[in-house]
Design a protein around this motif. Structure first.
Motif, PDB file in Angstrom:
ATOM      1  N   ARG A 560      39.700 -14.733  54.244  1.00  0.00           N
ATOM      2  CA  ARG A 560      39.425 -13.631  54.838  1.00  0.00           C
ATOM      3  C   ARG A 560      40.319 -12.479  54.567  1.00  0.00           C
ATOM      4  NH1 ARG A 560      38.570 -18.260  58.177  1.00  0.00           N
ATOM      5  NH2 ARG A 560      36.414 -18.425  58.718  1.00  0.00           N
ATOM      6  N   ILE A 561      40.409 -11.969  53.596  1.00  0.00           N
ATOM      7  CA  ILE A 561      41.321 -10.977  53.151  1.00  0.00           C
ATOM      8  C   ILE A 561      40.713 -10.100  52.117  1.00  0.00           C
ATOM      9  CG2 ILE A 561      43.710 -12.064  53.463  1.00  0.00           C
ATOM     10  CD1 ILE A 561      43.724 -12.566  50.534  1.00  0.00           C
ATOM     11  N   SER A 562      41.191  -9.058  51.900  1.00  0.00           N
ATOM     12  CA  SER A 562      40.552  -7.910  51.029  1.00  0.00           C
ATOM     13  C   SER A 562      40.492  -8.603  49.660  1.00  0.00           C
ATOM     14  CB  SER A 562      41.533  -6.563  50.743  1.00  0.00           C
ATOM     15  OG  SER A 562      41.741  -5.892  51.716  1.00  0.00           O
ATOM     16  N   ASN A 563      39.296  -8.548  48.912  1.00  0.00           N
ATOM     17  CA  ASN A 563      38.940  -8.930  47.714  1.00  0.00           C
ATOM     18  C   ASN A 563      39.763  -8.704  46.420  1.00  0.00           C
ATOM     19  OD1 ASN A 563      36.916 -10.235  48.913  1.00  0.00           O
ATOM     20  ND2 ASN A 563      35.273  -9.023  48.269  1.00  0.00           N
ATOM     21  N   ILE A 564      40.470  -7.348  46.451  1.00  0.00           N
ATOM     22  CA  ILE A 564      41.038  -6.739  45.584  1.00  0.00           C
ATOM     23  C   ILE A 564      42.387  -6.057  46.228  1.00  0.00           C
ATOM     24  CG2 ILE A 564      39.647  -4.874  45.294  1.00  0.00           C
ATOM     25  CD1 ILE A 564      40.273  -4.847  42.459  1.00  0.00           C
ATOM     26  N   LEU A 565      43.510  -5.862  45.405  1.00  0.00           N
ATOM     27  CA  LEU A 565      44.415  -5.390  45.931  1.00  0.00           C
ATOM     28  C   LEU A 565      44.615  -4.038  44.930  1.00  0.00           C
ATOM     29  CD1 LEU A 565      47.531  -7.868  46.167  1.00  0.00           C
ATOM     30  CD2 LEU A 565      46.165  -6.902  47.884  1.00  0.00           C
ATOM     31  N   THR A 566      44.821  -2.784  45.583  1.00  0.00           N
ATOM     32  CA  THR A 566      44.886  -1.543  44.789  1.00  0.00           C
ATOM     33  C   THR A 566      45.893  -0.649  44.792  1.00  0.00           C
ATOM     34  OG1 THR A 566      42.126  -1.323  45.019  1.00  0.00           O
ATOM     35  CG2 THR A 566      43.355   0.454  44.292  1.00  0.00           C
ATOM     36  N   SER A 567      46.615  -0.172  43.905  1.00  0.00           N
ATOM     37  CA  SER A 567      47.860   0.406  43.793  1.00  0.00           C
ATOM     38  C   SER A 567      48.177   1.116  42.329  1.00  0.00           C
ATOM     39  CB  SER A 567      49.032  -0.124  44.317  1.00  0.00           C
ATOM     40  OG  SER A 567      50.215   0.580  44.272  1.00  0.00           O
ATOM     41  N   THR A 568      48.137   2.214  42.259  1.00  0.00           N
ATOM     42  CA  THR A 568      48.696   3.056  40.966  1.00  0.00           C
ATOM     43  C   THR A 568      50.205   3.094  40.803  1.00  0.00           C
ATOM     44  OG1 THR A 568      48.491   5.069  41.801  1.00  0.00           O
ATOM     45  CG2 THR A 568      46.492   4.137  41.042  1.00  0.00           C
ATOM     46  N   SER A 569      51.186   2.694  41.829  1.00  0.00           N
ATOM     47  CA  SER A 569      52.292   2.834  41.715  1.00  0.00           C
ATOM     48  C   SER A 569      53.081   1.260  41.712  1.00  0.00           C
ATOM     49  CB  SER A 569      53.049   3.657  42.992  1.00  0.00           C
ATOM     50  OG  SER A 569      52.601   3.062  44.080  1.00  0.00           O
ATOM     51  N   LEU A 570      52.638   0.361  42.370  1.00  0.00           N
ATOM     52  CA  LEU A 570      53.273  -0.764  42.511  1.00  0.00           C
ATOM     53  C   LEU A 570      53.829  -1.262  41.081  1.00  0.00           C
ATOM     54  CD1 LEU A 570      54.177  -2.431  45.082  1.00  0.00           C
ATOM     55  CD2 LEU A 570      52.085  -4.169  44.571  1.00  0.00           C
ATOM     56  N   LYS A 571      54.653  -1.929  41.065  1.00  0.00           N
ATOM     57  CA  LYS A 571      55.332  -2.556  39.808  1.00  0.00           C
ATOM     58  C   LYS A 571      55.762  -3.900  40.047  1.00  0.00           C
ATOM     59  CE  LYS A 571      56.881   1.564  37.073  1.00  0.00           C
ATOM     60  NZ  LYS A 571      57.817   1.953  36.099  1.00  0.00           N
ATOM     61  N   TYR A 572      56.469  -4.161  41.232  1.00  0.00           N
ATOM     62  CA  TYR A 572      56.826  -5.447  41.573  1.00  0.00           C
ATOM     63  C   TYR A 572      56.015  -6.145  42.586  1.00  0.00           C
ATOM     64  CZ  TYR A 572      60.694  -3.930  38.370  1.00  0.00           C
ATOM     65  OH  TYR A 572      61.416  -3.161  37.484  1.00  0.00           O
ATOM     66  N   LEU A 573      55.515  -7.363  42.536  1.00  0.00           N
ATOM     67  CA  LEU A 573      54.565  -8.064  43.784  1.00  0.00           C
ATOM     68  C   LEU A 573      55.201  -9.402  43.728  1.00  0.00           C
ATOM     69  CD1 LEU A 573      52.803  -8.098  45.879  1.00  0.00           C
ATOM     70  CD2 LEU A 573      50.881  -8.651  44.173  1.00  0.00           C
ATOM     71  N   ASP A 574      55.703  -9.755  44.687  1.00  0.00           N
ATOM     72  CA  ASP A 574      56.033 -11.268  45.236  1.00  0.00           C
ATOM     73  C   ASP A 574      55.086 -11.600  45.877  1.00  0.00           C
ATOM     74  OD1 ASP A 574      57.086 -13.735  45.942  1.00  0.00           O
ATOM     75  OD2 ASP A 574      58.984 -12.834  46.481  1.00  0.00           O
ATOM     76  N   PHE A 575      54.291 -12.598  45.529  1.00  0.00           N
ATOM     77  CA  PHE A 575      53.156 -13.220  46.077  1.00  0.00           C
ATOM     78  C   PHE A 575      53.356 -14.551  46.205  1.00  0.00           C
ATOM     79  CE2 PHE A 575      48.527 -14.331  47.054  1.00  0.00           C
ATOM     80  CZ  PHE A 575      48.230 -13.260  48.039  1.00  0.00           C
ATOM     81  N   SER A 576      54.557 -15.241  46.254  1.00  0.00           N
ATOM     82  CA  SER A 576      54.762 -16.637  46.117  1.00  0.00           C
ATOM     83  C   SER A 576      54.701 -17.191  47.504  1.00  0.00           C
ATOM     84  CB  SER A 576      56.341 -16.678  45.750  1.00  0.00           C
ATOM     85  OG  SER A 576      57.420 -15.967  46.598  1.00  0.00           O
ATOM     86  N   GLY A 577      54.468 -18.235  47.518  1.00  0.00           N
ATOM     87  CA  GLY A 577      54.288 -19.411  48.910  1.00  0.00           C
ATOM     88  C   GLY A 577      52.887 -18.639  49.600  1.00  0.00           C
ATOM     89  N   ASN A 578      52.037 -18.170  48.901  1.00  0.00           N
ATOM     90  CA  ASN A 578      50.749 -18.291  49.528  1.00  0.00           C
ATOM     91  C   ASN A 578      49.748 -19.306  49.255  1.00  0.00           C
ATOM     92  OD1 ASN A 578      50.822 -15.589  51.216  1.00  0.00           O
ATOM     93  ND2 ASN A 578      51.796 -14.886  49.150  1.00  0.00           N
ATOM     94  N   ARG A 579      48.347 -19.055  49.244  1.00  0.00           N
ATOM     95  CA  ARG A 579      47.450 -19.945  48.966  1.00  0.00           C
ATOM     96  C   ARG A 579      46.567 -19.597  47.963  1.00  0.00           C
ATOM     97  NH1 ARG A 579      46.896 -24.342  51.942  1.00  0.00           N
ATOM     98  NH2 ARG A 579      45.730 -25.390  50.436  1.00  0.00           N
ATOM     99  N   LEU A 580      46.870 -19.109  46.647  1.00  0.00           N
ATOM    100  CA  LEU A 580      45.957 -18.949  45.575  1.00  0.00           C
ATOM    101  C   LEU A 580      45.032 -20.078  45.114  1.00  0.00           C
ATOM    102  CD1 LEU A 580      48.117 -16.678  43.445  1.00  0.00           C
ATOM    103  CD2 LEU A 580      46.200 -15.840  44.771  1.00  0.00           C
ATOM    104  N   ASP A 581      45.487 -20.956  45.571  1.00  0.00           N
ATOM    105  CA  ASP A 581      44.682 -22.405  45.363  1.00  0.00           C
ATOM    106  C   ASP A 581      43.385 -22.436  46.054  1.00  0.00           C
ATOM    107  OD1 ASP A 581      46.227 -22.931  47.659  1.00  0.00           O
ATOM    108  OD2 ASP A 581      45.683 -24.786  47.675  1.00  0.00           O
TER     109      ASP A 581
END
Length: 664
Positions: A560-581
């Motif tokens: 139940r979250i946005s289907n896509i993340l959008t940013s033209t400036s972001l370079k470093y994203l820490d998405f550890s410890g979530n549920r991509l599975d």
């Protein structure tokens, strides 16, 4: 306490076969060879014969005997490290038998060029004969606590003796060094005696000393004569001698009757023109002797944390003696079983005109008012104010809105710009701590973490208009951010809101600081994400054109979250410890493009996401700008090796701690 480092070069390593199991790795530079044999399970020292070897590392082996002729073939050896070969019983793993390193009398003394010898962690009971020209000697974590015989090393500069007699390596007696030992080392600069059951300051210390560590001992009195004639002493640690035990994390040893460390007012008289840093941390001090610091003209760093100075902080005049101090730590000086309704600072603190860093965490004051910080308004150089763990639930800082502090000259834009890693280099993973240091160094920084702040509005930050970095982590903030909370913070570049309960549904979140915000930490805000049936959006991201670093770690994001993340400036994203599975489950396809809209992303961390496989469709939809991809600590049994070539700029891929069984 700096030890010489084994020189690492970019020259090809030379591997010498010793047996079927062991290799020696050496590096050659300018004709000199540095040999690394650490952690090779060696029971005996290999026989070396070379005039080019200047450094030998034998740390972490099982060597129990050093014979007289062992190093006879290394006439030019300068640096020898033999640490952790016979770990003391209380510190070693139970599976290893007890041992004590035996050293033949002439094992080291014949090394005429040896200047550095490291023997920590060998259960030595005595100091072996040493070469006369030795300059650095490391003897930490042994059983050396009664030293009578001079060392015979008149050129010695560093003597490291800490942790030879403490609760984890006990000797059951007071530490003793005969004065003749110090008389024999007249050029000594650095002496460490911490964690040694020292009960008095050793007499007749070398007059050359520049650094002395007596922390974590059982010294009860510092007399006028304790440091007499030590006129070159620059760094002195007396912390944790009369220990405060009501919040101790380790075994604690207070002075008799819980008394404070007894400090003579002239204890540091002979250091008036030399002492730069002084630690009196954890000594159960209730007051500061008058004139204790008044003659210390060069003192820059003072640590008074973990004492009982709550009332002295509010009413004391000792600040007036600290006019050249740059960093003052008053952490955890709370009064037992008491919290104050308001943070109060003595007016005399305004005399500290050189102060840059002030640490006020753990004083247990519920309100931060105009009156609280009024004494700080005249401090023109103050850069960093730490107020963690005070149970603050109300903040009002109008008093400093027109003060010298609020108009402190910020560094130039060149200093305030993050260094770009560049396209020609592959940089390893950077943590949020790294970015905090990079952005906030030399900039105004407020640390309000670990308090009780429940709600934010614009008035919360009145008086902080020029601040560049704010830490609000570990509070109780539970609200939807709608673009109104940070309107006064026109310079804000780093914002830490980790460990709260932030609701990220509004697309207006953080828009009021969109032009300046570079790093945003929203990790450990899982409260709303784990609520069943509640939707979440990241539609605020496209409206933050300056944002380069974002942490969404440990939020259990999965549905139940946005289907896509959008940013033209972001370079470093820490998405550890979530549920991509869950998001990339074969029964769903709405999140296969989740990271594709991050068109300038170079570093992505998706470790600890419980991934069993990595769908090929996902890898081809990752941003082509990606240079670093972390997928460690998942449960991957499958990886689409055939698709990895689409990431042409990828130079670092971490798949460690998974369940992969083959490589292509």
């Amino acid at each position: 306490n700096t030890r010489p480092l084994i020189r690492q070069t970019c020259f090809p390593a030379v591997c010498v076969l010793l047996t079927s199991d062991y290799f020696v790795v050496s590096n050659e530079y300018d004709g000199h060879i540095n040999v690394d044999c650490q952690r090779r399970r060696l029971a005996n020292i290999p026989k070396f014969t070379s005039l080019s070897v200047i450094s030998l590392n034998l740390n972490g082996n099982h060597i129990h005997h050093i014979k007289g002729a062992t190093f006879s073939g290394l006439a030019n050896l300068k640096h020898l490290s033999l640490m952790w070969n016979c770990v003391p019983d209380h510190l070693k793993e139970q599976r290893w038998p007890s041992c004590s390193l035996k050293v033949d009398p002439n094992a080291f003394s014949g090394l005429k060029n040896l200047t550095s010898l490291q023997l920590a962690g060998n259960s030595l009971n005595t100091i072996p004969p040493l070469p006369k020209q030795l300059e650095i000697l490391g003897l930490e974590f042994n059983h050396i606590f009664h030293i009578v015989k001079p060392l015979g090393t008149p050129l010695l500069k560093q003597l490291l003796l800490n942790k030879n007699c403490f609760y984890a390596n006990p000797c059951y007696q007071s530490y003793f060094i005969d004065p003749r030992v110090f008389q024999d080392i007249p050029e000594l600069l650095n002496l460490t005696l911490s964690y040694n059951n020292v009960t008095i300051v050793p007499p007749y210390l070398p007059l050359s000393l520049e650094s002395l560590d007596l922390g974590e001992n059982k010294i009860t009195h510092i007399n006028k004569e304790s440091f007499a004639n030590l006129k070159h002493l620059r760094h002195l640690n007396l912390g944790w001698n009369c220990q405060r035990c009501d919040h101790a994390s380790e075994p604690c040893f207070p002075c008799p009757n819980n008394q404070s460390l007894n400090l003579h007012q002239d204890a540091f008289l002979d250091q008036r023109d030399s002492l730069i840093s002084l630690s009196l941390r954890g000594n159960s001090l209730h007051t500061i002797p008058q004139h204790l610091f008044v003659r210390l003209h060069k003192l820059q760093e003072l640590d008074l944390s973990d004492n009982f100075l709550a009332y002295a902080i509010q009413n004391g005049t000792f600040y007036e003696e600290l006019q050249n101090v740059v960093s003052l730590s008053l952490l955890y000086n709370y009064e037992p079983q008491k919290s104050f309704s308001e943070l109060i600072l003595s007016p005399s603190i305004e005399k500290m005109m050189a102060l840059r860093e002030l640490y006020l965490s753990g004083l247990f004051s519920r309100v931060l008012s105009n009156h609280s910080l009024a004494p700080l308004v005249k401090l023109p150089r103050l850069e960093s104010l730490e107020l963690r763990m005070n149970f603050i639930c109300s903040v009002s800082m109008d008093a400093i809105s027109h003060s010298c502090f609020s108009t402190f000259p910020l560094p130039s834009s060149e200093q305030n710009t993050m260094q770009d890693s560049g396209e020609d280099h592959c940089f390893f993973y950077y943590s949020m701590w790294h970015f905090k240091k990079q952005i906030c160094s030399k900039n105004q920084f407020f640390d309000l973490s670990q308090n009780n702040i429940p709600w934010l509005n614009a008035s919360t930050f009145r008086g902080m208009e020029k601040v560049v970095c704010i830490d609000l982590s570990y509070n109780y903030i539970s609200q939807t951010l709608n673009g109104q909370q940070f309107t006064l913070l026109s310079k804000l570049a780093y914002l830490n809101m980790a460990h709260n309960r932030i609701d990220l549904y509004s697309d207006k979140a953080f828009q009021e600081i969109s032009g300046t915000l570079k790093a945003l930490d929203l990790s450990n805000n899982e409260f709303h994400f784990v609520m069943k049936g509640m939707g979440h959006r990241f539609t605020f991201l496209p409206h933050l054109p300056s944002l380069k670093i974002l942490s969404l770690a440990n939020n259990h994001i999965g549905l139940r979250i946005s289907n896509i993340l959008t940013s033209t400036s972001l370079k470093y994203l820490d998405f550890s410890g979530n549920r991509l599975d869950i998001m990339w489950d074969s029964r769903r396809n709405q999140y296969l493009h989740f990271f594709q809209g991050l068109t300038n992303l170079t570093h992505l961390d998706i470790s600890e996401n419980q991934l069993k496989s990595f769908p090929p469709e996902v890898i081809v939809n990752l941003p082509p700008s990606l240079q670093m991809l972390r997928m460690d600590f998942n449960v991957l049994s499958y990886f689409p090796w055939g698709n990895i070539s689409v990431l042409e700029k990828l130079c670092h891929l971490n798949l460690s701690s998974n369940m992969l069984s083959f490589l292509p």
